[in-house]
Enzyme design. Structure first.
Site, PDB file in Angstrom:
ATOM      1  N   CYS A 245       6.600  33.262  45.338  1.00 24.42           N
ATOM      2  CA  CYS A 245       7.137  32.652  46.544  1.00 24.42           C
ATOM      3  C   CYS A 245       7.637  31.244  46.268  1.00 24.42           C
ATOM      4  O   CYS A 245       7.109  30.267  46.806  1.00 24.42           O
ATOM      5  CB  CYS A 245       6.059  32.627  47.623  1.00 24.42           C
ATOM      6  SG  CYS A 245       5.272  34.224  47.795  1.00 24.42           S
ATOM      7  N   GLU A 246       8.610  31.120  45.400  1.00 26.17           N
ATOM      8  CA  GLU A 246       9.256  29.838  45.105  1.00 26.17           C
ATOM      9  C   GLU A 246      10.693  30.170  44.719  1.00 26.17           C
ATOM     10  O   GLU A 246      10.915  31.068  43.898  1.00 26.17           O
ATOM     11  CB  GLU A 246       8.630  29.161  43.882  1.00 26.17           C
ATOM     12  CG  GLU A 246       7.173  28.836  44.010  1.00 26.17           C
ATOM     13  CD  GLU A 246       6.906  27.352  43.888  1.00 26.17           C
ATOM     14  OE1 GLU A 246       7.862  26.545  43.834  1.00 26.17           O
ATOM     15  OE2 GLU A 246       5.715  27.017  43.860  1.00 26.17           O
TER      16      GLU A 246
ATOM     17  N   GLU B 250       6.688  18.738  11.359  1.00 21.94           N
ATOM     18  CA  GLU B 250       5.900  19.389  12.419  1.00 21.94           C
ATOM     19  C   GLU B 250       6.728  20.284  13.340  1.00 21.94           C
ATOM     20  O   GLU B 250       6.781  20.055  14.549  1.00 21.94           O
ATOM     21  CB  GLU B 250       5.232  18.323  13.306  1.00 21.94           C
ATOM     22  CG  GLU B 250       4.313  17.371  12.594  1.00 21.94           C
ATOM     23  CD  GLU B 250       3.825  16.240  13.506  1.00 21.94           C
ATOM     24  OE1 GLU B 250       2.808  15.623  13.160  1.00 21.94           O
ATOM     25  OE2 GLU B 250       4.455  15.986  14.559  1.00 21.94           O
TER      26      GLU B 250
HETATM   27  C1  LIG Z   1       5.506  18.851  20.517  1.00 21.33           C
HETATM   28  C2  LIG Z   1       5.399  18.143  19.233  1.00 21.33           C
HETATM   29  C3  LIG Z   1       5.947  18.694  18.072  1.00 21.33           C
HETATM   30  C4  LIG Z   1       6.728  19.992  18.069  1.00 21.33           C
HETATM   31  O1  LIG Z   1       7.928  19.866  18.775  1.00 21.33           O
HETATM   32  P1  LIG Z   1       9.003  21.055  18.732  1.00 21.33           P
HETATM   33  O2  LIG Z   1      10.142  20.539  19.494  1.00 21.33           O
HETATM   34  O3  LIG Z   1       8.368  22.229  19.342  1.00 21.33           O
HETATM   35  O4  LIG Z   1       9.343  21.264  17.292  1.00 21.33           O
HETATM   36  C5  LIG Z   1       5.789  18.024  16.885  1.00 21.33           C
HETATM   37  N1  LIG Z   1       5.109  16.841  16.838  1.00 21.33           N
HETATM   38  C6  LIG Z   1       4.569  16.277  17.931  1.00 21.33           C
HETATM   39  C7  LIG Z   1       3.853  15.005  17.815  1.00 21.33           C
HETATM   40  C8  LIG Z   1       4.696  16.907  19.160  1.00 21.33           C
HETATM   41  O5  LIG Z   1       4.168  16.339  20.254  1.00 21.33           O
END
Ligand SMILES: *Cc1c(COP(=O)(O)O)cnc(C)c1O
Length: 445
Positions: free
Chosen positions: A353-354, A282
Site C-alpha cells: 500500500c504505497e 572493496e
Molecule cells: C558500501 C561500501 C563499499 C562497497 O561499495 P559498492 O558501491 O557496493 O562497491 C566499500 N567500502 C565502504 C567503506 C563502503 O561503505
C-alpha cells in the site's frame, strides 16, 4: 532507459530453448520448487567477478576485500572467500558473518562511521587486518578500548576527499557535506595523533567516495588527492604503507556503460602505483549485483484507464532499490517472448500500500498474463540485505545455483516466524483482555 534490456546483464543468466536459465538450472523449475518471490544467485557469476578484480589487480600487491553489506548471505561470502576474497565489514554482525563464512580474520577490514566500543573490542579480539577510523573522537575511543585489552589496533584513516561521485545523492559519500571520513585538511593532525597514541598503529589511508559510479573521473580526482596527501604525510615523517581505495564501481542495470575493472585498475596503477603501498580494494555491488535476480510471479494484469499495470508478488520490502534510489532494474519473463512479440508500456508494481512500491513505470513489456514468471535482474546487491517485513510480508528465500545444482541458502520465513518476533507485555496478555476478564467473571462491561 531499461527498455532495450531483454536478458539479464550477466552471461550466467541466459535463455536456452526459450527458457531462462541460471547456469544449468531452469529458473521456472527452481521457482516451482522454491516458490516466489525468491532471490537466485549464480556462483559462477560471483567467481567470475572476483577473478576479474583479482586479475586486474594481480600485479599491484592488492587484496580484494568484498564489501559484505552488498549481500551478507554466508553462502555468498563463502563462495567469494573460497576464491580468495577478504571482506570489508561495517558492523560486528557483518564481522561475525564473514568469520563464520570462512574469511580469515587477517583478510578482514572494518569500516563505518559509528563503531561502538563493543564492536571495536570484538574486532580487536578477532585479530582482523585493520580498522578504518573515520573521525578524531573515534580514534580516541579505539585507543582506550585497545589499551584496556593491552592490544594494538592497526588503523587506516578514512579521508573525505571532497569529490563528487556523480551518482545518486543517497549513495554519495565523499563530499564535504557527507558524514564519512576525516576532512583532507585535518588528516595530518589526526594521523600524528594516531601515531602518538599507545595501542594505535596508523599504517595508511582509506577513501570510498560513493556507490554505482559510472565514470572513472571521480575516482581519478579522489586518488590524485590521496596521493598528494600521502606525499604530505611522508614529508612530515609518517610511515604510510597501505591504501584502502574503497568500492563504488558501478554496474549495468539497463543501458549504463560502467567502467571496466581493468580500466579502473589502470588508473589505480597510474595514480597510486608510484607510492609503493599495499592496496585494499572493496567492491560490493560490482562483485554481486549482476550475479543475482529476484524471481516473481504475475498476480494480475490490470488494464487501467491510462496504463497497463502488471501486479507482481514481489514488492518494495523485498527489493527496496527502486523506491529508495529510483533504480531501474531490467525485468524479463522466464519464458522467452516470441521474436515478433509486441512490447507495450506497462507499470510493474508490487502489492504494498504505497505508490512507491513500483519496479518500473511506462516500461516496454511483452504480453503477459497472470501466473507468468519474471526475473527482476541485477538484484544481487543491496537486495535481500535491505528486505523487511513491512506490510506483514514474509522475508523471501535466497537460492544459490552452482552448475546444475541449487541450494536454498536462506529459507522462506513462515508465519510462525513472523508471529514469534513480538511478545505482549503482561498487561496486554490474553488474560488481561476485557473479554477474557468478563468470561472469567472478573470484570464488568
Ligand atoms: C558500501 C561500501 C563499499 C562497497 O561499495 P559498492 O558501491 O557496493 O562497491 C566499500 N567500502 C565502504 C567503506 C563502503 O561503505
Amino acid at each position: 532507459m531499461t527498455d532495450s534490456v531483454r536478458t539479464p546483464p550477466a552471461p550466467e543468466f541466459a535463455y536456452r530453448d526459450g527458457a531462462l536459465f541460471a547456469e544449468d538450472v531452469s529458473l521456472e523449475q527452481l521457482a516451482t520448487v522454491v516458490g516466489t518471490p525468491a532471490y537466485c544467485y549464480s556462483q559462477a557469476a560471483l567467481d567470475r567477478r572476483y577473478h576479474e578484480f583479482a586479475d586486474a589487480f594481480a600485479d599491484q600487491n592488492a587484496m580484494i576485500c568484498y564489501a559484505v553489506k552488498a549481500n551478507g548471505n554466508q553462502a555468498v561470502i563463502a563462495a567469494l572467500a573460497r576464491q580468495g576474497a577478504g571482506a570489508d565489514v561495517v558492523s560486528e554482525g557483518e564481522l561475525r558473518l564473514a568469520i563464520a563464512a570462512g574469511v580469515p580474520p587477517e583478510r578482514i577490514v572494518f569500516s563505518g562511521v559509528g563503531k561502538t566500543r563493543q564492536e571495536m573490542a570484538f574486532a580487536l579480539d578477532s585479530g582482523i587486518r585493520q580498522i578504518n577510523v573515520e573521525s578524531a573522537p573515534e580514534l580516541e575511543v579505539l585507543a582506550e578500548v585497545a589499551a584496556a585489552k593491552d592490544r594494538t589496533a592497526t588503523v587506516v584513516i578514512r579521508v573525505n576527499p571532497d569529490v563528487d561521485a556523480r551518482t545518486h545523492a543517497k549513495i554519495t559519500t565523499g563530499t564535504a557535506e557527507n558524514k564519512f571520513g576525516v576532512d583532507l585538511a585535518h588528516v595530518p593532525e589526526v594521523y600524528a595523533r594516531a601515531e602518538a597514541l599507545d595501542g594505535i598503529v596508523p599504517v595508511g589511508l582509506a577513501v570510498h567516495i560513493g556507490s554505482q559510479l559510472l565514470e572513472l573521473t571521480p575516482f581519478r580526482s579522489a586518488f590524485t588527492k590521496l596521493a598528494e596527501l600521502v606525499a604530505e604525510l611522508r614529508a612530515a615523517g609518517h610511515a604510510v604503507s597501505r591504501l584502502d581505495i574503497g568500492g563504488g564501481v558501478g554496474i549495468r542495470y539497463g543501458s549504463e556503460s560502467p567502467p571496466d575493472i581493468a580500466g579502473y585498475a589502470e588508473i589505480v596503477r597510474e595514480l597510486l602505483g608510484p607510492l609503493g603501498c599495499e592496496l585494499i580494494v572493496e567492491p560490493g555491488r560490482a562483485m554481486v549485483g549482476n550475479a543475482g535476480v529476484l524471481l516473481t510471479r504475475v498476480l494480475y494484469v490490470k488494464q487501467g484507464v491510462e496504463r497497463r499495470f502488471i501486479i507482481v508478488d514481489a514488492a518494495m520490502n523485498d527489493l527496496l532499490r527502486p523506491a529508495m534510489y529510483d533504480a531501474g532494474h531490467a525485468i524479463v519473463p522466464l519464458v522467452e517472448p516470441a521474436a515478433d512479440a509486441v512490447y507495450e508500456p506497462a507499470d510493474v508494481v508490487g502489492p504494498i500500500c504505497e505508490t512507491g512500491d513500483s519496479f518500473a513505470t511506462g516500461r516496454a513489456m511483452p504480453p503477459l498474463v497472470a501466473e507468468a514468471l519474471l526475473a527482476i535482474c541485477s538484484a544481487g546487491a543491496y537486495g535481500a540485505v535491505m528486505a523487511s517485513s513491512y506490510n506483514g510480508r514474509l522475508l523471501v528465500p535466497e537460492v544459490l545455483v552452482h552448475g546444475d545444482r541449487f541450494a536454498v541458502i536462506r529459507p522462506r520465513q513462515g508465519f510462525a516466524d513472523l508471529l514469534a518476533q513480538d511478545s505482549l507485555p503482561d498487561w496486554l496478555s490474553q488474560e488481561a483482555q476485557p473479554a477474557a476478564r468478563i468470561a472469567a467473571g472478573r470484570g464488568s462491561v
